[in-house]
Scaffold this motif. Structure first.
Motif, mmCIF file in Angstrom:
data_model
loop_
_atom_site.group_PDB
_atom_site.id
_atom_site.type_symbol
_atom_site.label_atom_id
_atom_site.label_comp_id
_atom_site.label_asym_id
_atom_site.label_seq_id
_atom_site.Cartn_x
_atom_site.Cartn_y
_atom_site.Cartn_z
ATOM 1 N N UNK A 119 11.985 25.936 -16.922
ATOM 2 C CA UNK A 119 11.492 26.720 -15.784
ATOM 3 C C UNK A 119 10.020 26.362 -15.573
ATOM 4 N N UNK A 120 9.793 25.348 -14.781
ATOM 5 C CA UNK A 120 8.437 24.869 -14.531
ATOM 6 C C UNK A 120 8.406 23.973 -13.305
ATOM 7 N N UNK A 121 7.230 23.526 -12.934
ATOM 8 C CA UNK A 121 7.030 22.698 -11.745
ATOM 9 C C UNK A 121 6.149 21.518 -12.112
ATOM 10 N N UNK A 122 6.457 20.356 -11.578
ATOM 11 C CA UNK A 122 5.656 19.174 -11.866
ATOM 12 C C UNK A 122 5.426 18.353 -10.611
ATOM 13 N N UNK A 123 4.303 17.662 -10.576
ATOM 14 C CA UNK A 123 4.008 16.684 -9.526
ATOM 15 C C UNK A 123 3.173 15.601 -10.184
ATOM 16 N N UNK A 124 3.709 14.391 -10.289
ATOM 17 C CA UNK A 124 3.049 13.331 -11.039
ATOM 18 C C UNK A 124 2.752 12.127 -10.152
ATOM 19 N N UNK A 125 1.702 11.391 -10.533
ATOM 20 C CA UNK A 125 1.371 10.150 -9.836
ATOM 21 C C UNK A 125 0.593 9.262 -10.804
ATOM 22 N N UNK A 126 0.005 8.181 -10.308
ATOM 23 C CA UNK A 126 -0.771 7.269 -11.133
ATOM 24 C C UNK A 126 -2.183 7.153 -10.570
ATOM 25 N N UNK A 127 -3.091 6.660 -11.399
ATOM 26 C CA UNK A 127 -4.450 6.392 -10.949
ATOM 27 C C UNK A 127 -4.781 4.930 -11.147
ATOM 28 N N UNK A 128 -5.152 4.229 -10.088
ATOM 29 C CA UNK A 128 -5.379 2.785 -10.154
ATOM 30 C C UNK A 128 -6.854 2.408 -9.955
ATOM 31 N N UNK A 129 -7.759 3.384 -10.041
ATOM 32 C CA UNK A 129 -9.167 3.121 -9.740
ATOM 33 C C UNK A 129 -9.747 2.064 -10.672
ATOM 34 N N UNK A 130 -9.548 2.221 -11.983
ATOM 35 C CA UNK A 130 -10.084 1.270 -12.952
ATOM 36 C C UNK A 130 -9.515 -0.124 -12.766
ATOM 37 N N UNK A 131 -8.214 -0.199 -12.513
ATOM 38 C CA UNK A 131 -7.576 -1.509 -12.316
ATOM 39 C C UNK A 131 -8.136 -2.204 -11.079
ATOM 40 N N UNK A 132 -8.376 -1.438 -10.022
ATOM 41 C CA UNK A 132 -8.918 -2.023 -8.799
ATOM 42 C C UNK A 132 -10.331 -2.542 -9.014
ATOM 43 N N UNK A 133 -11.107 -1.818 -9.801
ATOM 44 C CA UNK A 133 -12.475 -2.267 -10.083
ATOM 45 C C UNK A 133 -12.465 -3.586 -10.853
ATOM 46 N N UNK A 134 -11.570 -3.699 -11.827
ATOM 47 C CA UNK A 134 -11.492 -4.938 -12.608
ATOM 48 C C UNK A 134 -11.009 -6.101 -11.755
ATOM 49 N N UNK A 135 -10.160 -5.813 -10.791
ATOM 50 C CA UNK A 135 -9.631 -6.862 -9.919
ATOM 51 C C UNK A 135 -10.564 -7.169 -8.752
#
Length: 325
Positions: free
Chosen positions: A175-191
């Motif tokens: 009995x719970x709620x979730x909303x998930x995603x990813x963060x690509x900020x660091x990868x974009x900076x390296x690229x």
């Protein structure tokens, strides 16, 4: 060319040419006739195929109608993700339930559940309709039967039933709620990639996975999830009532999942048993008649096509809806 030359008989070579041309034209006409006959053949073959399909399904339909001639337990399946574009959508489940309650030979209804949950909106639609149908048909009881899994949105739906049954090893709760995603900020900076977003509205691109998170937006999104979770909890408490053994249990609404045996001790389920057990021992009508709406391959293709466009639009907007998991 003079009139005399025009009226004179053709030379021998010209006569051969005309005969060759005549044969070519006749061969072309014959080829077209042959192609037309093959076209008619394939059309008849396709028609025969459709007739054969109808013949294959007609015995099953007739058996189902025959089963309805006497008292029976109506069966409705909730299988897989509860979402608008899935077999366990609110439209499909609600339509099946209405048909089951409407049938004059239905003695009781079994909602057989094997689902990890899904959309809180779709689950809420089904929950509300179950309660409406129960009030409209007070003499026809609805029993939720959890098989392998009845978690999150699936348990939300089950909590609207007159009683919930499960196997001792079923997984129940979450009995719970979730909303998930990813963060690509660091990868974009390296690229060395730069993200450019143009919006009208201060928070239109909030939770964009390609931009750093903003504390205020994260806090706002958490509040949305908390509200959805509270709605979920209130619905479960309303549906289960005093059958919940300990409503203040610190882990009860934390998102944890329990076995059927543990869920029985907590009051999340009422008893252990299968769909056939409920039909035979509780409803008193051993014959199970399946009222579940079965989508055709074309229906599924059309829904997938439409949902694909919506999903792409959602990704483009950087928005993901909450999910009951």
């Amino acid at each position: 060319m003079t009139n005399d030359e025009w009226k004179s008989p053709p030379e021998r070579g010209d006569e051969k040419s005309w005969k060759l041309l005549e044969k070519t034209l006749l061969a072309t006409v014959e080829e077209r006739r042959r192609a037309r006959r093959w076209g008619i053949f394939f059309k008849l073959l396709g028609f025969a195929y459709l007739v054969a399909l109808l013949a294959m399904f007609s015995p099953a339909l007739s058996l189902r109608e025959a089963a309805r001639s006497g008292e029976h337990t109506a069966l409705v399946e909730v299988r897989g993700m509860i979402a608008d574009d899935e077999a366990a959508s609110a439209d499909n489940v609600v339509g099946s339930l209405r048909a089951a309650f409407k049938d004059k030979h239905t003695k009781g209804v079994v909602l057989r559940i094997n689902s990890p949950g899904g959309s809180p909106v779709q689950s809420g639609y089904i929950y509300d309709e179950i309660r409406r149908l129960r009030a409209e048909h007070p003499d026809t009881k609805l029993y939720a039967v959890i098989t392998d899994l009845g978690a999150s949105g699936a348990y939300y739906v089950a909590s609207a039933a007159d009683a919930i049954y499960a196997d001792k090893a079923s997984l129940v709760g979450s009995i719970g709620v979730t909303a998930a995603s990813f963060g690509f900020v660091g990868a974009m900076e390296r690229l060395g990639v730069e993200r450019r977003v143009y919006t009208a509205g201060e928070h239109k691109a909030f939770l964009d996975p390609f931009q750093p998170q903003k504390e205020g937006e994260v806090r706002f999104w958490q509040e949305v999830l908390e509200v959805t979770h509270r709605q979920f909890i209130d619905s479960v408490k309303q549906g289960r009532g005093e059958r919940l053994k300990d409503k203040e249990h610190p882990e009860l609404f934390s998102g944890l999942v329990w076995s059927g045996e543990q869920a029985l001790q907590l009051g999340l389920v009422d008893a252990l048993g299968s769909a056939s057990h409920v039909a035979r021992e509780v409803v008193g009508a051993e014959d199970l008649v399946d009222f579940t709406v079965r989508e055709t391959p074309f229906d599924r293709f059309a829904k997938k096509l439409g949902s694909g466009v919506v999903e792409r639009l959602g990704v483009w907007m950087g928005l993901q809806v909450p999910v009951l998991h």
